[in-house]
Design a protein around this motif. Structure first.
Motif, PDB file in Angstrom:
ATOM      1  N   ILE A 187      21.266  23.932  -0.984  1.00 28.48           N
ATOM      2  CA  ILE A 187      20.067  23.453  -1.681  1.00 28.48           C
ATOM      3  C   ILE A 187      18.867  23.660  -0.764  1.00 28.48           C
ATOM      4  O   ILE A 187      18.891  23.230   0.393  1.00 28.48           O
ATOM      5  CB  ILE A 187      20.210  21.956  -2.032  1.00 28.48           C
ATOM      6  CG1 ILE A 187      21.401  21.774  -2.989  1.00 28.48           C
ATOM      7  CG2 ILE A 187      18.921  21.409  -2.634  1.00 28.48           C
ATOM      8  CD1 ILE A 187      21.801  20.325  -3.185  1.00 28.48           C
ATOM      9  N   ASP A 188      17.855  24.340  -1.271  1.00 27.12           N
ATOM     10  CA  ASP A 188      16.652  24.535  -0.461  1.00 27.12           C
ATOM     11  C   ASP A 188      15.431  24.425  -1.364  1.00 27.12           C
ATOM     12  O   ASP A 188      15.445  24.880  -2.506  1.00 27.12           O
ATOM     13  CB  ASP A 188      16.687  25.905   0.233  1.00 27.12           C
ATOM     14  CG  ASP A 188      15.784  25.929   1.448  1.00 27.12           C
ATOM     15  OD1 ASP A 188      16.306  25.907   2.580  1.00 27.12           O
ATOM     16  OD2 ASP A 188      14.535  25.934   1.272  1.00 27.12           O
ATOM     17  N   ARG A 189      14.362  23.841  -0.819  1.00 31.12           N
ATOM     18  CA  ARG A 189      13.155  23.645  -1.640  1.00 31.12           C
ATOM     19  C   ARG A 189      12.359  24.942  -1.796  1.00 31.12           C
ATOM     20  O   ARG A 189      11.408  24.988  -2.565  1.00 31.12           O
ATOM     21  CB  ARG A 189      12.285  22.564  -1.021  1.00 31.12           C
ATOM     22  CG  ARG A 189      11.630  22.980   0.291  1.00 31.12           C
ATOM     23  CD  ARG A 189      10.670  21.927   0.788  1.00 31.12           C
ATOM     24  NE  ARG A 189      10.174  22.297   2.113  1.00 31.12           N
ATOM     25  CZ  ARG A 189       9.426  21.522   2.858  1.00 31.12           C
ATOM     26  NH1 ARG A 189       9.096  20.317   2.445  1.00 31.12           N
ATOM     27  NH2 ARG A 189       9.003  21.919   4.042  1.00 31.12           N
ATOM     28  N   GLU A 238      17.262  22.546  -6.845  1.00 40.37           N
ATOM     29  CA  GLU A 238      17.351  21.152  -7.300  1.00 40.37           C
ATOM     30  C   GLU A 238      18.503  20.429  -6.606  1.00 40.37           C
ATOM     31  O   GLU A 238      19.448  21.054  -6.149  1.00 40.37           O
ATOM     32  CB  GLU A 238      17.583  21.107  -8.823  1.00 40.37           C
ATOM     33  CG  GLU A 238      16.513  21.821  -9.622  1.00 40.37           C
ATOM     34  CD  GLU A 238      15.133  21.232  -9.396  1.00 40.37           C
ATOM     35  OE1 GLU A 238      15.045  19.997  -9.245  1.00 40.37           O
ATOM     36  OE2 GLU A 238      14.159  22.008  -9.344  1.00 40.37           O
ATOM     37  N   TYR A 239      18.414  19.088  -6.593  1.00 37.93           N
ATOM     38  CA  TYR A 239      19.422  18.278  -5.904  1.00 37.93           C
ATOM     39  C   TYR A 239      20.572  17.842  -6.825  1.00 37.93           C
ATOM     40  O   TYR A 239      21.403  17.033  -6.419  1.00 37.93           O
ATOM     41  CB  TYR A 239      18.761  17.027  -5.318  1.00 37.93           C
ATOM     42  CG  TYR A 239      18.035  17.251  -3.995  1.00 37.93           C
ATOM     43  CD1 TYR A 239      17.048  18.221  -3.880  1.00 37.93           C
ATOM     44  CD2 TYR A 239      18.323  16.478  -2.882  1.00 37.93           C
ATOM     45  CE1 TYR A 239      16.372  18.411  -2.678  1.00 37.93           C
ATOM     46  CE2 TYR A 239      17.648  16.659  -1.673  1.00 37.93           C
ATOM     47  CZ  TYR A 239      16.681  17.628  -1.584  1.00 37.93           C
ATOM     48  OH  TYR A 239      16.027  17.808  -0.398  1.00 37.93           O
ATOM     49  N   ASP A 240      20.618  18.389  -8.066  1.00 39.71           N
ATOM     50  CA  ASP A 240      21.611  17.880  -9.026  1.00 39.71           C
ATOM     51  C   ASP A 240      23.050  18.082  -8.550  1.00 39.71           C
ATOM     52  O   ASP A 240      23.938  17.266  -8.853  1.00 39.71           O
ATOM     53  CB  ASP A 240      21.425  18.556 -10.399  1.00 39.71           C
ATOM     54  CG  ASP A 240      20.096  18.157 -11.011  1.00 39.71           C
ATOM     55  OD1 ASP A 240      19.526  17.149 -10.526  1.00 39.71           O
ATOM     56  OD2 ASP A 240      19.619  18.849 -11.921  1.00 39.71           O
ATOM     57  N   GLY A 299      14.446  21.585   8.955  1.00 46.03           N
ATOM     58  CA  GLY A 299      13.753  21.808  10.226  1.00 46.03           C
ATOM     59  C   GLY A 299      13.218  20.502  10.818  1.00 46.03           C
ATOM     60  O   GLY A 299      12.837  19.585  10.099  1.00 46.03           O
ATOM     61  N   THR A 300      13.221  20.455  12.159  1.00 47.46           N
ATOM     62  CA  THR A 300      12.665  19.290  12.859  1.00 47.46           C
ATOM     63  C   THR A 300      11.758  19.805  13.985  1.00 47.46           C
ATOM     64  O   THR A 300      12.150  19.792  15.159  1.00 47.46           O
ATOM     65  CB  THR A 300      13.781  18.399  13.439  1.00 47.46           C
ATOM     66  OG1 THR A 300      14.751  19.232  14.098  1.00 47.46           O
ATOM     67  CG2 THR A 300      14.475  17.593  12.370  1.00 47.46           C
ATOM     68  N   PRO A 301      10.547  20.247  13.616  1.00 50.72           N
ATOM     69  CA  PRO A 301       9.638  20.774  14.642  1.00 50.72           C
ATOM     70  C   PRO A 301       8.993  19.647  15.457  1.00 50.72           C
ATOM     71  O   PRO A 301       9.252  18.465  15.191  1.00 50.72           O
ATOM     72  CB  PRO A 301       8.578  21.516  13.812  1.00 50.72           C
ATOM     73  CG  PRO A 301       8.611  20.862  12.463  1.00 50.72           C
ATOM     74  CD  PRO A 301       9.989  20.312  12.259  1.00 50.72           C
TER      75      PRO A 301
END
Ligand SMILES: NC(=O)c1ccc[n+]([C@@H]2O[C@H](COP(=O)([O-])OP(=O)(O)OC[C@H]3O[C@@H](n4cnc5c(N)ncnc54)[C@H](O)[C@@H]3O)[C@@H](O)[C@H]2O)c1
Length: 450
Positions: free
Chosen positions: A38-40, A78-80, A93-95
């Protein structure tokens, strides 16, 4: 409560299908699990659905192609798909920000979207690199905002990703997995999941904080060790000895459970992780009144290597009688890492900037990097071929040790360059035999610490 089905293979959803998510998803699906990525980013998802992969990782495109149309690996914006998953992995990501603190925006957005969709019995696995305390102090309360209670209703663990770019697919099947759960059942369920899914050794810890710090400690060690190698190289330059000989000798000493293990010096440290993870660690300590000076030092040493490199090139050009303002330097390899085309935070960028500021004409050739990305990052048009880049150059600066650059036909290149011409070795670590051959052909040779 147990957070893993007994009777069948667990279904997996991976939120954040960038570099880490994609490598992990492909590996799990290849092992026979049902995985949804799942990716936005709709462009990324439509490319994946069309069988295209923008990530440059050996074997990844081929593995994706093999799985195409098998239903073991699907993609969505989507997160369905979360409702069908037993295990939900978060790999966004955690920049870090300008003040070097962790930016948790992507993580918070995931938790807010995931929380109302969580169902009883699911296991949430955080893979993104975070500051100590984030799993328990940020992720847990955000997920509980959806109404379920962690430990009673859903499991939560931190399992850092420790793969290294270029070897990701093999390392995912070999590296021990670190598991630190918010409660014992979360830890046991996650450990069992990884053993069943990948058949790799698992190190279980009773708290997510241990696992969070293990990840940070690994990258702290790597960055600091490279800083030691870089300082050692500068020392060897002063005494005109070969740093590689020194490192080989020093590493022969048994110490602790292994040997002294000094890594290699280079033009600098780049990429997505080593340039930020030590600062995440440093900032987490600073917020609690502790100053981690080894991190400041390691980062400063490594960040200074591009300037050391372009100053050394300019000095060698001047020594050979070439005015930097009328000299041409061919940069061979621009990626931050050997045998990848990854330009993220590449130390080659400040080398190019320094040379351009000194009035040098720069040509660039990297067979693995995207030419358009190279041009926009470096402000220099990338050469289409090695010969075009090298033509008329007073210095060939090998700044990424890509395999083709280790096998260069220097005798042929000699025909296209003026004399004297410098071979500057920023990462290829040419053997003494090659260096002797270079000198025989009339090249000057200079390396970092060589
Ligand atoms: N790149 C590495 O070699 C590496 C190695 C070990 C650990 N890590 C860590 O793993 C994490 C991921 O790194 P990466 O290199 O894969 O990052 P990346 O930027 O390649 O991928 C992150 C993905 O998350 C997606 N995303 C962001 N917010 C989202 C949301 N709300 N919902 C769904 N998708 C969303 C983005 O569109 C992107 O595709 C980071 O914490 C990083 O530090 C990276």
């Amino acid at each position: 409560m147990r957070f893993l089905p007994d009777s069948r293979e667990p279904k997996v959803a991976i939120i954040g299908f960038g570099y880490v998510g994609c490598c992990l998803g492909v590996t799990l699906a290849d092992q026979g699990l049902y995985v949804t990525g799942i990716d936005r980013n709709p462009h990324l998802v439509s490319e994946l659905n069309a069988g295209r992969c923008h990530i440059s990782e050996p074997g990844l495109s081929e593995a994706l192609e093999k799985l195409r149309g098998t239903s073991r690996l699907t993609f969505d914006t989507e997160y369905d798909a979360i409702k069908d998953a037993d295990v939900v992995v978060i790999a966004v990501g955690t920049p870090i920000g300008p003040d070097r603190s962790l930016i948790t925006e992507q993580l918070e957005e995931v938790c807010a979207t995931l929380a109302p969709r969580l169902r009883r019995g699911q296991l949430v696995v955080l893979k993104s690199t975070v500051a100590p305390g984030t799993t328990r102090g940020l992720v847990r309360p955000l997920l509980e905002g959806g109404g379920l209670v962690q430990r009673e209703d859903f499991g939560l663990v931190f399992c850092p990703e420790r793969l290294s770019e270029g070897n990701a697919l093999s390392e995912l099947r070999e590296l021990p997995i670190i598991v630190g759960g918010c409660d014992p059942e979360s830890t046991h369920s996650a450990a069992e999941f990884w053993k069943r899914a990948l058949n790799v050794p698992v190190c279980e810890y009773a708290s997510p904080e241990v696992a969070e710090i293990v990840k940070l400690a690994d990258n702290w060690w790597i960055d600091h060790n490279i800083a030691l190698a870089n300082d050692l190289a500068r020392l060897c330059d002063v005494f005109r000895v070969d740093v590689l000989q020194v490192i080989t000798g020093a590493n022969s000493l048994p110490k602790g459970t292994g040997h002294v293990n000094i890594l290699l010096p280079s033009v600098g440290v780049g990429g997505y992780c080593l340039t930020k993870d030590p600062w995440i660690t440093w900032n987490a300590a600073r917020e609690r009144g502790v100053r981690l000076k080894t991190i400041e030092t390691g980062r400063a040493v490594n960040d200074a290597m591009p300037a050391y490199t372009h100053e050394a090139i300019s000095a060698e050009l001047a020594r050979a009688g070439w005015d930097p303002k009328s000299a041409k330097v061919a940069i061979l390899g621009a990626a931050f890492k050997n045998n990848t085309g990854d330009l993220r935070s590449t130390p080659v960028k400040p080398v190019v900037d320094g040379l351009l500021a000194a009035g040098v004409t720069v040509s660039l050739f990297d067979p693995l990097a995207d030419p358009a990305e190279l041009r926009s990052l470096m402000g220099v048009e990338a050469s289409a071929t090695l010969e075009e880049a090298v033509d008329g150059a007073h210095c060939l600066a090998v700044l990424a040790g890509h395999e083709p650059f280790r096998q260069l036909d220097f005798a042929a290149l000699r025909e296209c360059v003026p004399s004297p011409c410098l071979v500057f070795d920023g990462r290829a670590y040419y053997s003494q035999e090659t260096i002797d051959e270079l000198r025989r052909l009339g090249f000057d040779y200079r390396g970092i610490g060589r």
